[in-house]
Design an enzyme around this catalytic site. Structure first.
Site, PDB file in Angstrom:
ATOM      1  N   ASP A 237       2.318   1.905   3.388  1.00 52.98           N
ATOM      2  CA  ASP A 237       3.296   0.978   3.997  1.00 52.98           C
ATOM      3  C   ASP A 237       4.710   1.439   3.721  1.00 52.98           C
ATOM      4  O   ASP A 237       5.601   1.203   4.521  1.00 52.98           O
ATOM      5  CB  ASP A 237       3.233  -0.434   3.378  1.00 52.98           C
ATOM      6  CG  ASP A 237       1.854  -1.010   3.305  1.00 52.98           C
ATOM      7  OD1 ASP A 237       1.022  -0.631   4.135  1.00 52.98           O
ATOM      8  OD2 ASP A 237       1.622  -1.847   2.414  1.00 52.98           O
TER       9      ASP A 237
ATOM     10  N   ASP B 282      -0.765 -12.450   2.444  1.00 47.72           N
ATOM     11  CA  ASP B 282      -1.369 -11.383   3.255  1.00 47.72           C
ATOM     12  C   ASP B 282      -1.592 -11.992   4.640  1.00 47.72           C
ATOM     13  O   ASP B 282      -2.707 -12.295   5.043  1.00 47.72           O
ATOM     14  CB  ASP B 282      -2.682 -10.921   2.618  1.00 47.72           C
ATOM     15  CG  ASP B 282      -3.215  -9.656   3.281  1.00 47.72           C
ATOM     16  OD1 ASP B 282      -2.590  -9.210   4.254  1.00 47.72           O
ATOM     17  OD2 ASP B 282      -4.246  -9.132   2.829  1.00 47.72           O
TER      18      ASP B 282
ATOM     19  N   ASP C 120      -5.735 -13.279   9.641  1.00 46.35           N
ATOM     20  CA  ASP C 120      -4.599 -13.208   8.707  1.00 46.35           C
ATOM     21  C   ASP C 120      -3.422 -14.087   9.118  1.00 46.35           C
ATOM     22  O   ASP C 120      -2.280 -13.627   9.189  1.00 46.35           O
ATOM     23  CB  ASP C 120      -4.107 -11.751   8.567  1.00 46.35           C
ATOM     24  CG  ASP C 120      -5.048 -10.874   7.764  1.00 46.35           C
ATOM     25  OD1 ASP C 120      -5.806 -11.411   6.933  1.00 46.35           O
ATOM     26  OD2 ASP C 120      -5.022  -9.646   7.963  1.00 46.35           O
TER      27      ASP C 120
ATOM     28  N   HIS D 114     -11.032 -13.831   4.025  1.00 48.93           N
ATOM     29  CA  HIS D 114     -12.237 -13.070   3.690  1.00 48.93           C
ATOM     30  C   HIS D 114     -13.347 -14.018   3.215  1.00 48.93           C
ATOM     31  O   HIS D 114     -14.521 -13.782   3.471  1.00 48.93           O
ATOM     32  CB  HIS D 114     -11.944 -12.039   2.613  1.00 48.93           C
ATOM     33  CG  HIS D 114     -10.939 -11.003   3.042  1.00 48.93           C
ATOM     34  ND1 HIS D 114     -10.547  -9.980   2.231  1.00 48.93           N
ATOM     35  CD2 HIS D 114     -10.262 -10.834   4.204  1.00 48.93           C
ATOM     36  CE1 HIS D 114      -9.654  -9.220   2.871  1.00 48.93           C
ATOM     37  NE2 HIS D 114      -9.467  -9.735   4.059  1.00 48.93           N
TER      38      HIS D 114
ATOM     39  N   ASP E 170     -10.783 -11.353  11.156  1.00 53.39           N
ATOM     40  CA  ASP E 170      -9.757 -11.511  10.129  1.00 53.39           C
ATOM     41  C   ASP E 170      -8.395 -11.682  10.799  1.00 53.39           C
ATOM     42  O   ASP E 170      -7.706 -10.698  11.044  1.00 53.39           O
ATOM     43  CB  ASP E 170      -9.802 -10.221   9.285  1.00 53.39           C
ATOM     44  CG  ASP E 170      -9.059 -10.309   7.984  1.00 53.39           C
ATOM     45  OD1 ASP E 170      -8.751 -11.427   7.554  1.00 53.39           O
ATOM     46  OD2 ASP E 170      -8.797  -9.246   7.393  1.00 53.39           O
TER      47      ASP E 170
ATOM     48  N   GLU F 180      -9.117 -13.539  -1.124  1.00 54.35           N
ATOM     49  CA  GLU F 180      -8.368 -13.801   0.118  1.00 54.35           C
ATOM     50  C   GLU F 180      -9.069 -14.897   0.906  1.00 54.35           C
ATOM     51  O   GLU F 180     -10.285 -14.852   1.134  1.00 54.35           O
ATOM     52  CB  GLU F 180      -8.255 -12.532   0.969  1.00 54.35           C
ATOM     53  CG  GLU F 180      -7.511 -12.860   2.267  1.00 54.35           C
ATOM     54  CD  GLU F 180      -7.219 -11.677   3.171  1.00 54.35           C
ATOM     55  OE1 GLU F 180      -6.846 -10.611   2.656  1.00 54.35           O
ATOM     56  OE2 GLU F 180      -7.360 -11.847   4.393  1.00 54.35           O
TER      57      GLU F 180
ATOM     58  N   GLU G 154     -10.815  -6.843  -4.288  1.00 55.56           N
ATOM     59  CA  GLU G 154     -10.660  -7.873  -3.254  1.00 55.56           C
ATOM     60  C   GLU G 154     -11.897  -7.892  -2.358  1.00 55.56           C
ATOM     61  O   GLU G 154     -12.111  -6.975  -1.566  1.00 55.56           O
ATOM     62  CB  GLU G 154      -9.408  -7.559  -2.430  1.00 55.56           C
ATOM     63  CG  GLU G 154      -9.143  -8.583  -1.352  1.00 55.56           C
ATOM     64  CD  GLU G 154      -7.888  -8.261  -0.552  1.00 55.56           C
ATOM     65  OE1 GLU G 154      -6.907  -7.735  -1.125  1.00 55.56           O
ATOM     66  OE2 GLU G 154      -7.894  -8.534   0.661  1.00 55.56           O
TER      67      GLU G 154
ATOM     68  N   HIS H   6       0.881  -1.171   0.000  1.00 53.05           N
ATOM     69  CA  HIS H   6       0.000   0.000   0.000  1.00 53.05           C
ATOM     70  C   HIS H   6       0.919   1.222   0.000  1.00 53.05           C
ATOM     71  O   HIS H   6       2.014   1.177   0.568  1.00 53.05           O
ATOM     72  CB  HIS H   6      -0.813   0.129   1.287  1.00 53.05           C
ATOM     73  CG  HIS H   6      -1.727  -1.004   1.621  1.00 53.05           C
ATOM     74  ND1 HIS H   6      -1.295  -2.171   2.194  1.00 53.05           N
ATOM     75  CD2 HIS H   6      -3.072  -1.108   1.521  1.00 53.05           C
ATOM     76  CE1 HIS H   6      -2.345  -2.960   2.410  1.00 53.05           C
ATOM     77  NE2 HIS H   6      -3.432  -2.338   2.015  1.00 53.05           N
TER      78      HIS H   6
ATOM     79  N   ASP I 178      -4.813 -13.699  -2.113  1.00 53.74           N
ATOM     80  CA  ASP I 178      -4.170 -13.327  -0.861  1.00 53.74           C
ATOM     81  C   ASP I 178      -4.177 -14.575   0.009  1.00 53.74           C
ATOM     82  O   ASP I 178      -5.220 -15.011   0.522  1.00 53.74           O
ATOM     83  CB  ASP I 178      -4.903 -12.161  -0.179  1.00 53.74           C
ATOM     84  CG  ASP I 178      -4.344 -10.813  -0.631  1.00 53.74           C
ATOM     85  OD1 ASP I 178      -3.494 -10.805  -1.547  1.00 53.74           O
ATOM     86  OD2 ASP I 178      -4.748  -9.779  -0.066  1.00 53.74           O
TER      87      ASP I 178
HETATM   88  C1  XLS Z   1      -7.513  -6.339   4.723  1.00 51.91           C
HETATM   89  C2  XLS Z   1      -7.073  -6.597   3.373  1.00 51.91           C
HETATM   90  C3  XLS Z   1      -5.992  -5.660   2.836  1.00 51.91           C
HETATM   91  C4  XLS Z   1      -5.931  -5.736   1.333  1.00 51.91           C
HETATM   92  C5  XLS Z   1      -5.180  -4.637   0.676  1.00 51.91           C
HETATM   93  O1  XLS Z   1      -8.237  -7.109   5.334  1.00 51.91           O
HETATM   94  O2  XLS Z   1      -6.687  -7.924   3.309  1.00 51.91           O
HETATM   95  O3  XLS Z   1      -4.773  -5.929   3.419  1.00 51.91           O
HETATM   96  O4  XLS Z   1      -5.380  -6.955   0.903  1.00 51.91           O
HETATM   97  O5  XLS Z   1      -5.660  -3.394   1.020  1.00 51.91           O
HETATM   98 CA    CA Z   2      -5.936  -9.011   1.569  1.00 53.41          CA
HETATM   99 CA    CA Z   3      -7.293  -9.901   5.608  1.00 56.07          CA
END
Ligand code: XLS
Ligand code: CA
Ligand code: CA
Length: 438
Positions: free
Chosen positions: A103, A338, A308, A270, A306, A267, A231, A100, A295
């Site tokens: 980042d 991700d 991750d 998600h 989430d 993802e 996404e 991003h 992702d």
């Molecule tokens: C957040 C998302 C984010 C996207 C990019 O939950 O996964 O990281 O992948 O903005």
């Molecule tokens: Ca993501």
């Molecule tokens: Ca995520």
């Protein structure tokens, strides 16, 4: 300056190795399903989770203290992070990164200074890319973290925030182009609502489509040829996000005539937040011709948010790669981790262990999926299951030769033939067998 002292390049040592700093399944040059693993898997590092995540959660602050952050100067920190990121990717054999705007460079006092800061860091990144050959899989904009996005970005009720988001996306697209990014992602972090009592959903969705159309037009103007990706995520941070899942995104794209310009970035976590499996989302993207990128992560079945986490579930990685291979493999997309280490996994070794675990899980998944497809272990069964559409009345249905009247006449005369077993348990045990053997 080296930030990961004592860690050498991670090498493939095979399934029997006990060295935690080695790949057991990811063998970059091994050919699977017609391409090398490196080409099939197209692994990417997420800049945010790997280099800016400090272990904070809803109940506590930083638990992670990185060597590259040991300075008060935020630009010096940003430059250190670039060098650390490329050292990490080189050592972990990760060929791509995703980022991003926020980042890689900190906000300045205004948009002008913010953009100048981005330019400085982009130059440093470009030099590291030239030195290492590592590429950019995708760029994106963080139009959700800053307070101004409290009501959304493209879907904000405040038109000046819409304008600011557009300006931010414009710049992020320019730097993604400069870095040779192969895709550009839209994830609508605050593009949704908390309550319908104050929300004009029709205007918000129209505006969101306007923003995406502006991005398409601007890409044409500057010659950015990367693939646009959306996404999906059903919730978090908002209570309801417009890009709920693949099916909702497809309906949105088709309504606003954007379907030719966007594909989906699926993802795993998600998908499960939307009460789907990871495979379901990939499958829906595949059959609609919009499977763009992945992702790669996983959620926790006991937690409803989430998390991750790094993907280690071999069933999920197998069935994910099965869908990817059936789609013909990645083109511009890839597997972006991700994923973030847990806040208690706070030293630099944990970053390597985490990526090795994820890369090996997907390498194994690729090998199993390739064999399943090669042997037609599921395909032959499916073909037989739908064989009634190959001849007779089934063929007439498929060829659109019959309507209700003809089908009524058929049913009156023939009734139905007996159904056959769906054999779910047998198929599950076949997949198990392939996972254990491949
Ligand atoms: C957040 C998302 C984010 C996207 C990019 O939950 O996964 O990281 O992948 O903005
Ligand atoms: Ca993501
Ligand atoms: Ca995520």
């Amino acid at each position: 300056m080296a930030f990961f002292k004592g860690i050498d390049k991670i090498k493939y040592e095979g399934p029997n190795s006990k060295n935690p700093l080695s790949f057991k399944h990811y063998n970059p040059n091994e050919v699977v399903a017609g391409k090398t693993m490196k080409e099939q898997l197209r692994f990417a590092m997420s800049y945010w989770h790997t280099f800016t995540y400090m272990g904070g959660d809803q109940f506590g602050g930083a638990s992670i203290c990185r060597p590259w952050d040991q300075t008060e100067d935020t630009m010096e920190q940003a430059i250190n992070r670039v060098h650390a990121a490329f050292e990490f990717m080189e050592k972990a054999q990760i060929p791509f990164f995703c980022f991003h705007d926020r980042d890689i460079a900190p906000l300045g006092k205004d948009l002008k200074e913010t953009n100048e800061r981005l330019d400085i860091i982009v130059d440093v990144i470009k030099k590291e890319m030239a030195r290492t050959g590592i590429k950019c899989l995708w760029g994106t904009t963080n139009a959700f973290g800053d307070g101004k996005f409290v009501h959304g970005a493209g879907t904000s009720c405040n038109a000046t925030v819409f304008a600011y988001a557009a300006a931010q996306i414009k710049k992020a697209m320019e730097i993604t182009k400069e870095l040779g990014g192969e895709n550009y992602v839209f994830w609508g972090g605050r593009e949704g609502y908390e309550t319908l009592l104050n929300t004009d959903t029709e205007l918000e969705l129209d505006n969101y489509a306007r923003l995406l159309q502006m991005a398409v037009d601007y890409a044409e103007e500057i010659g950015f040829t990367g693939q646009f990706l959306i996404e999906p995520k059903p919730k978090e941070p908002t209570k309801h996000q417009y890009d709920f899942d693949t099916a909702s995104v497809l309906a949105f794209l088709r309504k606003y005539n954007l379907q030719e310009k966007f594909k989906i970035n699926v993802e795993a976590n998600h998908a499960t937040l939307a009460q789907h499996t990871f495979q379901h989302e990939l499958n829906q993207a595949r059959i609609n011709g919009v499977l763009g990128s992945i992702d790669a992560n996983q959620g926790d079945t006991l937690l409803g948010w989430d998390t991750d986490q790094f993907p280690t579930n071999l069933y999920d990685t197998t069935m994910a790669m099965y869908e990817v291979l059936l789609a013909g493999g990645f083109t511009t997309g890839g597997l972006n981790f991700d994923a973030k280490v847990r806040r208690a996994s706070f030293d630099e070794y944990d970053l390597f262990y985490a990526y090795i675990a994820g890369m090996d899980a997907f390498a194994k998944g690729l090998k199993v999926a390739a064999r399943l497809i090669e042997d037609r272990a599921l395909e032959d069964f499916k073909e037989k299951r739908y064989a009634s559409y190959k001849e007779g009345i089934g063929k007439d249905i498929i060829e659109n030769k019959v309507g209700f009247k003809e089908l009524e006449a058929y049913a009156l005369e023939h009734g139905v033939t007996p159904n056959e077993s769906g054999r779910q348990e047998l198929l599950e045990s076949i997949v198990n067998q392939y996972i254990l053997e491949a």
